[in-house]
Enzyme design. Structure first.
Site, short mmCIF file in Angstrom:
data_model
loop_
_atom_site.label_atom_id
_atom_site.label_comp_id
_atom_site.label_asym_id
_atom_site.label_seq_id
_atom_site.Cartn_x
_atom_site.Cartn_y
_atom_site.Cartn_z
N ASP A 202 0.81 -1.21 0.00
CA ASP A 202 0.00 0.00 0.00
C ASP A 202 0.85 1.26 0.00
OD1 ASP A 202 -2.59 1.50 0.47
OD2 ASP A 202 -1.54 2.00 2.33
N LEU A 283 -6.34 6.83 3.16
CA LEU A 283 -6.54 7.89 2.17
C LEU A 283 -5.43 7.96 1.12
CD1 LEU A 283 -7.77 10.73 4.56
CD2 LEU A 283 -9.15 9.36 3.00
N ARG A 284 -4.49 7.02 1.17
CA ARG A 284 -3.40 7.06 0.20
C ARG A 284 -3.93 6.92 -1.22
NH1 ARG A 284 -0.21 3.66 3.92
NH2 ARG A 284 1.29 5.01 4.98
N GLY A 285 -4.94 6.09 -1.41
CA GLY A 285 -5.49 5.91 -2.75
C GLY A 285 -6.05 7.20 -3.32
#
Length: 360
Positions: A202, A283-285
Site C-alpha cells: 500500500d 486515504l493514500r489511494g
C-alpha cells in the site's frame, strides 16, 4: 550519448509495456506520487525500462563535492552542512551531474542503506564522523530494488519511510545525522517468488502488472530491436536521439507546468467516491490518484485534469490497495474499472486494459 559512457538501451525504443512506461514517467514528473511497484514475469523488460529512464533524465545542478547531491537553490534538498555554508554567505560551487540511479542489492544491511560511523576517521583521528549510505547517494535520483518481495521487511519499511518523508535520520553511537533523501522508489519482482505484505504494498504510489507479450509480430519486433542495439549500441542510440531529446524536453516542461495544473472539485469528489466504493483502507489511494491524474495532464501539455486522465491512471493507483479476493491470485484491475464506470456513469468496456500513452 557520450562515447565514454556505457550505452544504455533507449527508453523510447522499448516496445510495448505501455502501462509500466506511463507509471515510471508519472513518478518522474511528480516524485511525490511515491514510486512504483512492478510485478510480472521474468524477462519482460522491467530492469531495462528503469535503467533507460534514469539515462533519459536531464542532468541536475548539485553543490560540488557534496555527498548528498544537495541542490544549490532549494533549501529542502540541502544537507545541514550546505545550509550552514549558505547561511554564512558562502558562495556555493556547483556542478552538473547525471541523475543518480542506485541498485539496492538483496544482501544490503541497514548500515549500508542508511549510513553508519566512519570507522577510518574514528581510528585515525579519534573523531565521530558519519559515513553516508545509499540513501545519501540516491538523493534526487532513482532507487531500484529488484526482487523487492525477497527483501527483508525491515529494510523495506526503512525505504518506504524515507521515500514518503524525503528525509533519512540516523542515530549511531552518539552521532545524529538527518539528510534529505528525495528519490523515486521503484521495486520489481515476480509474484511466483512471493508477495509483499499488503501493508507494505500500500505504501507504493503506483502498482503495475506486466505480462509476457504473446503476439508473435510484437515479439519479433522486440527481438529485432534488441539485436540491433547489441550489434551497434552507439549507432542504435543515435537513431533514437531525436525521440529521446523530445521526451526529455517534454518531461522538463511537465515538471514546470505541474504546479499550475488544476483538478476540479467534481473530479476529486468522484475519485473519493470510487475509493469508497472499492472499500480502500486509508486515504493514500485518494491522494495518489489526484497526484497521478495531475501529473498525466501536465505530461500531455494541459493545465486542467480531464475525466480521461483519471481513467488512465486509476488502475495503477488503486489495484494494489484492494482487499484480496481469495479466488484471485493477481488482481487484473477489473474491480477498479467496474467501480470507475459506476461512479462516472459509463458502460463497462470489454477489456480492462488501460488507455495507452503515446510517447511520440
Amino acid at each position: 550519448m557520450s562515447d565514454t559512457r556505457r550505452p544504455i538501451f533507449p527508453f523510447t525504443a522499448i516496445v510495448g509495456q505501455e502501462e509500466m512506461k506511463l507509471a515510471l514517467l508519472l513518478n518522474v514528473v511528480d516524485p511525490r506520487i511515491g514510486g512504483v511497484m512492478i510485478m510480472g514475469d521474468r524477462g519482460t523488460g522491467k530492469s531495462t525500462a528503469i535503467r533507460a529512464l534514469a539515462a533519459l533524465l536531464p542532468e541536475i545542478a548539485v553543490v560540488a563535492d557534496d555527498p548528498y547531491n544537495s541542490s544549490p537553490r532549494d533549501p529542502d534538498l540541502m544537507s545541514a552542512e550546505v545550509l550552514q555554508r549558505l547561511e554564512q554567505g558562502e558562495a556555493l560551487p556547483t556542478e552538473q551531474r547525471q541523475v543518480p540511479m542506485v541498485d539496492l542489492p538483496l544482501g544490503a544491511t541497514e548500515d549500508r542503506l542508511c549510513g553508519t560511523i566512519d570507522i577510518e576517521q574514528a581510528l585515525s583521528r579519534g573523531v565521530r564522523a558519519f559515513e553516508p549510505g545509499l540513501l545519501a547517494r540516491v538523493n534526487r535520483g532513482i532507487l531500484y530494488v529488484d526482487e523487492v518481495n525477497l527483501l527483508d521487511d525491515h529494510l523495506v519499511d526503512v525505504l518506504l519511510d524515507a521515500a514518503a518523508s524525503g528525509w533519512n535520520t540516523v542515530e549511531r553511537e552518539g552521532v545524529s545525522v538527518r539528510h534529505p533523501a528525495r528519490f523515486v522508489l521503484v521495486g520489481s519482482g515476480n509474484p511466483e517468488e512471493g508477495e509483499l505484505r499488503p501493508q507494505l504494498l500500500d505504501r507504493f504510489g503506483l502498482s503495475v502488472d506486466v505480462r509476457t507479450v504473446r503476439e508473435a509480430e510484437l515479439r519479433v519486433q522486440i527481438v529485432e530491436q534488441r539485436g540491433r542495439f547489441d550489434g551497434d549500441p552507439q549507432g542504435f542510440c543515435q537513431t533514437q536521439q531525436s525521440q529521446q531529446q523530445a521526451l526529455q524536453e517534454r518531461i522538463g516542461q511537465a515538471r514546470e507546468r505541474l504546479p499550475q495544473v488544476q483538478l476540479d472539485a467534481d473530479l476529486r469528489l468522484a475519485i473519493s467516491r470510487m475509493c469508497g466504493e472499492l472499500d480502500v483502507d486509508g486515504l493514500r489511494g485518494d491522494i495518489v490518484s489526484n497526484r497521478a491524474a495531475r501529473a498525466l495532464a501536465s505530461l500531455e501539455g494541459r493545465d486542467q485534469v480531464e475525466e480521461e486522465d483519471v481513467a488512465r491512471v486509476v488502475c495503477c493507483c488503486l489495484r494494489h490497495r484492494l482487499r484480496k479476493d481469495p479466488m484471485e491470485t493477481v488482481d487484473s484491475g477489473a474491480r477498479v474499472v467496474k467501480a470507475f464506470c459506476k461512479v462516472f456513469q459509463r458502460a463497462e468496456p470489454e477489456t480492462s486494459e488501460p488507455f495507452q500513452l503515446a510517447l511520440t
